[in-house]
Design a protein around this motif. Sequence first.
Motif, mmCIF file in Angstrom:
data_model
loop_
_atom_site.group_PDB
_atom_site.id
_atom_site.type_symbol
_atom_site.label_atom_id
_atom_site.label_comp_id
_atom_site.label_asym_id
_atom_site.label_seq_id
_atom_site.Cartn_x
_atom_site.Cartn_y
_atom_site.Cartn_z
ATOM 1 N N ARG A 117 0.851 -1.238 -0.158
ATOM 2 C CA ARG A 117 0.011 0.022 0.032
ATOM 3 C C ARG A 117 0.880 1.164 -0.140
ATOM 4 O O ARG A 117 0.457 2.089 -0.928
ATOM 5 C CB ARG A 117 -0.774 -0.087 1.217
ATOM 6 C CG ARG A 117 -1.643 1.250 1.490
ATOM 7 C CD ARG A 117 -2.737 1.478 2.530
ATOM 8 N NE ARG A 117 -3.103 2.587 2.896
ATOM 9 C CZ ARG A 117 -3.992 2.885 3.636
ATOM 10 N NH1 ARG A 117 -4.405 2.054 4.751
ATOM 11 N NH2 ARG A 117 -4.391 4.334 3.792
ATOM 12 N N LEU A 118 1.761 1.346 0.871
ATOM 13 C CA LEU A 118 2.682 2.341 0.982
ATOM 14 C C LEU A 118 3.330 2.706 -0.531
ATOM 15 O O LEU A 118 3.581 3.762 -0.851
ATOM 16 C CB LEU A 118 3.824 2.171 2.173
ATOM 17 C CG LEU A 118 3.251 2.487 3.440
ATOM 18 C CD1 LEU A 118 4.113 2.174 4.606
ATOM 19 C CD2 LEU A 118 2.611 3.955 3.651
ATOM 20 N N ALA A 122 2.915 5.797 -2.542
ATOM 21 C CA ALA A 122 4.082 6.641 -3.147
ATOM 22 C C ALA A 122 4.194 7.091 -4.668
ATOM 23 O O ALA A 122 4.429 8.005 -5.490
ATOM 24 C CB ALA A 122 5.492 6.378 -2.732
ATOM 25 N N VAL A 123 3.725 5.833 -5.344
ATOM 26 C CA VAL A 123 3.892 5.932 -6.784
ATOM 27 C C VAL A 123 2.779 6.671 -7.204
ATOM 28 O O VAL A 123 2.914 7.685 -8.299
ATOM 29 C CB VAL A 123 3.580 4.481 -7.391
ATOM 30 C CG1 VAL A 123 3.225 4.402 -8.994
ATOM 31 C CG2 VAL A 123 4.665 3.727 -7.140
ATOM 32 N N TYR A 128 1.113 11.846 -9.821
ATOM 33 C CA TYR A 128 0.110 13.071 -10.003
ATOM 34 C C TYR A 128 1.032 14.393 -9.841
ATOM 35 O O TYR A 128 0.730 15.445 -10.540
ATOM 36 C CB TYR A 128 -0.879 13.023 -8.693
ATOM 37 C CG TYR A 128 -1.924 12.021 -9.073
ATOM 38 C CD1 TYR A 128 -2.105 11.063 -10.216
ATOM 39 C CD2 TYR A 128 -2.864 11.661 -8.160
ATOM 40 C CE1 TYR A 128 -3.069 10.352 -10.457
ATOM 41 C CE2 TYR A 128 -3.876 10.639 -8.101
ATOM 42 C CZ TYR A 128 -4.018 9.877 -9.368
ATOM 43 O OH TYR A 128 -4.817 8.983 -9.623
ATOM 44 N N ALA A 129 1.979 14.469 -8.977
ATOM 45 C CA ALA A 129 2.586 15.568 -8.768
ATOM 46 C C ALA A 129 3.452 15.832 -10.072
ATOM 47 O O ALA A 129 3.818 17.187 -10.193
ATOM 48 C CB ALA A 129 3.629 15.704 -7.559
ATOM 49 N N LEU A 130 4.232 14.862 -10.760
ATOM 50 C CA LEU A 130 5.421 15.467 -11.817
ATOM 51 C C LEU A 130 4.643 15.159 -13.016
ATOM 52 O O LEU A 130 5.397 15.758 -14.082
ATOM 53 C CB LEU A 130 6.322 14.135 -11.695
ATOM 54 C CG LEU A 130 7.164 14.121 -10.026
ATOM 55 C CD1 LEU A 130 8.084 13.389 -10.273
ATOM 56 C CD2 LEU A 130 7.549 15.572 -9.802
ATOM 57 N N LEU A 419 0.722 -1.023 -12.028
ATOM 58 C CA LEU A 419 -0.228 -0.792 -10.959
ATOM 59 C C LEU A 419 -1.367 -1.634 -11.343
ATOM 60 O O LEU A 419 -2.074 -2.641 -10.556
ATOM 61 C CB LEU A 419 -0.604 0.617 -10.430
ATOM 62 C CG LEU A 419 0.343 1.418 -9.853
ATOM 63 C CD1 LEU A 419 0.037 2.754 -9.293
ATOM 64 C CD2 LEU A 419 1.097 0.949 -8.747
ATOM 65 N N PHE A 420 -1.763 -1.462 -12.504
ATOM 66 C CA PHE A 420 -3.074 -2.403 -12.917
ATOM 67 C C PHE A 420 -2.691 -3.560 -13.063
ATOM 68 O O PHE A 420 -3.676 -4.574 -12.701
ATOM 69 C CB PHE A 420 -3.457 -1.977 -14.537
ATOM 70 C CG PHE A 420 -4.840 -2.408 -15.059
ATOM 71 C CD1 PHE A 420 -5.899 -2.120 -14.330
ATOM 72 C CD2 PHE A 420 -4.692 -3.281 -16.050
ATOM 73 C CE1 PHE A 420 -7.217 -2.489 -14.734
ATOM 74 C CE2 PHE A 420 -5.748 -3.711 -16.321
ATOM 75 C CZ PHE A 420 -7.171 -3.436 -15.882
#
Length: 546
Positions: A117-118, A122-123, A128-130, A419-420
């Motif tokens: 989960r962590l 982080a991913v 989202y940020a970059l 992730l998928f």
Amino acid sequence: MNLTILSFLFFTALVGFLTWRITRKDDHESSEGYFLGGRKLAFPFIAGSLLLTNLSTEQLVGLNGAAFEHGLHVMVWEVVAVVALVCMALYFLPKFLRSGIATVPQYLGIRYDGQTRLIVDAVFLLAYALILLPIVLYSGAKGLASMLDISALTGIESELGVIWFVVILIGVIGSVYALFGGLRTVAVSDTLNGAGLLVGGILITWFGLQAVGDGAGVIKGVEILKTTEPERFNSIGGPNANVPFSTIFTGVMLLNLFYWCTNQQIIQRTFGASSLSEGQKGVLITGGLKLLGPLYLVIPGMIAYHLYASGGLKGDDAYGHLVKSVLPPHLTGFFAAVMVGAILSSFNSALNSTSTIFSLGFYKGLLNKEASDKQVVASGRWFGGAIAVISMLIAPQLLGQESLFGYLQKMNAIYFIPLFAVIVVGMLSKRVPALAAKVGMAVGFLLFFIGYFVNIGDKQAEDGSTIPTYISGDWFNGFHFIGIVFAIIVAVMLLIGLIKPRGSDFVQQDVNAVDMTPWKYSKFVGGILVMLVVVIYACFADFSVL
């Protein structure tokens, strides 16, 4: 110009006022109220928010830009999305709601372990940020700069200066919505802007076709488009097309499935559904509305090509130029306001999801496990504010990208696909362990790094210079490469599951967060939507290009 600005300010203020009136008594201080809208979202708000979160300027500007460059077959990103939405409604959503989660990483924490989960938290935060937030801001700035002639209004002469001005303006306003209003405020404003966007988007097509017909009417405009550029009206992309037909069944479908079924920014509003039935209605209505997507996300780009291609216009400038050229001034201001709403929707939705992931994942789960609801919400607001500033600093650096939509899809694949794969294997298997999820993600990230960024040799260009070659794009079509990486990740995870399985079968528990009675027409409506996808493709298909 004064009429354009006045109509822009009026519609923007109206949406803000109505959103405040509807949500002013909402709970914005508890975790469930702030992050999930109190689990009270009905299907109209779910559908409206899903649609407008997706329809930001990376779609309006980027996809119409792709249609300008390549033709009708880029509609794949809209039409095939309907199949993914049906999968979301019938398969993924029941599993998510049964676990009572607020984030996708939370589900992986339940299925695998806390470390998984962590890692996924982080991913998502980094992506989202970059990637996502800067692209939303940049594409919005590009669209508005040409539509409202920001340079003339502000006196800023350089394109980069205009981009900086609009990015900061959008970033500040979007941050206020996301950080102080919470999910329901976002969903309500999305729905109001969504209605305006549908009307405005179809108006662009209407006026654009009239311009093509040179006063002879919309039908005449359609006839002229089809007769002057018939090869561009093919829903089937050939082997050398931007999106070859065969890639629909590999990378294109996988990107759509991740985006509509497991992307936190998009599906968070479905987690706030008041019941499974309301969630399924909202998702399937979104699927129906996506079938109209080509009307305002593809056809305007083709109209712009017909009208302006000879003048050297670039693809990502096509949509803003068309809007400015064909709409009357009062409607230009209205549509610019709708565009701002679309930009804000994607920006504040991603920012709200970022805050949710940080607060519930890192802050509550790692940094301060005894935190009160008030502290959790406050941490999300502070972190979201910091991410907003970072994304505003990155966005102007994207100036000069050749294809905004192509860049977005390429960068998304880096984290979408690993992730998928981890989510799908977790849902379909009972014995695959947490170790497999971690190894699978590591393998996926490594393969994408090698495929996208490691030069495997040089080739000679037409002008005699040498250019680098890469596995993705040179050895394999980029979308087929995505499918290959996905298959490798799944194979690695299943192999680890055979060699070192979990000690016991995973059994998902129903935490009774919402009523899990499905909508009785969900399968029927889902089947109809999939059939309509096939019909739309068949109507515009010319398989001879294959």
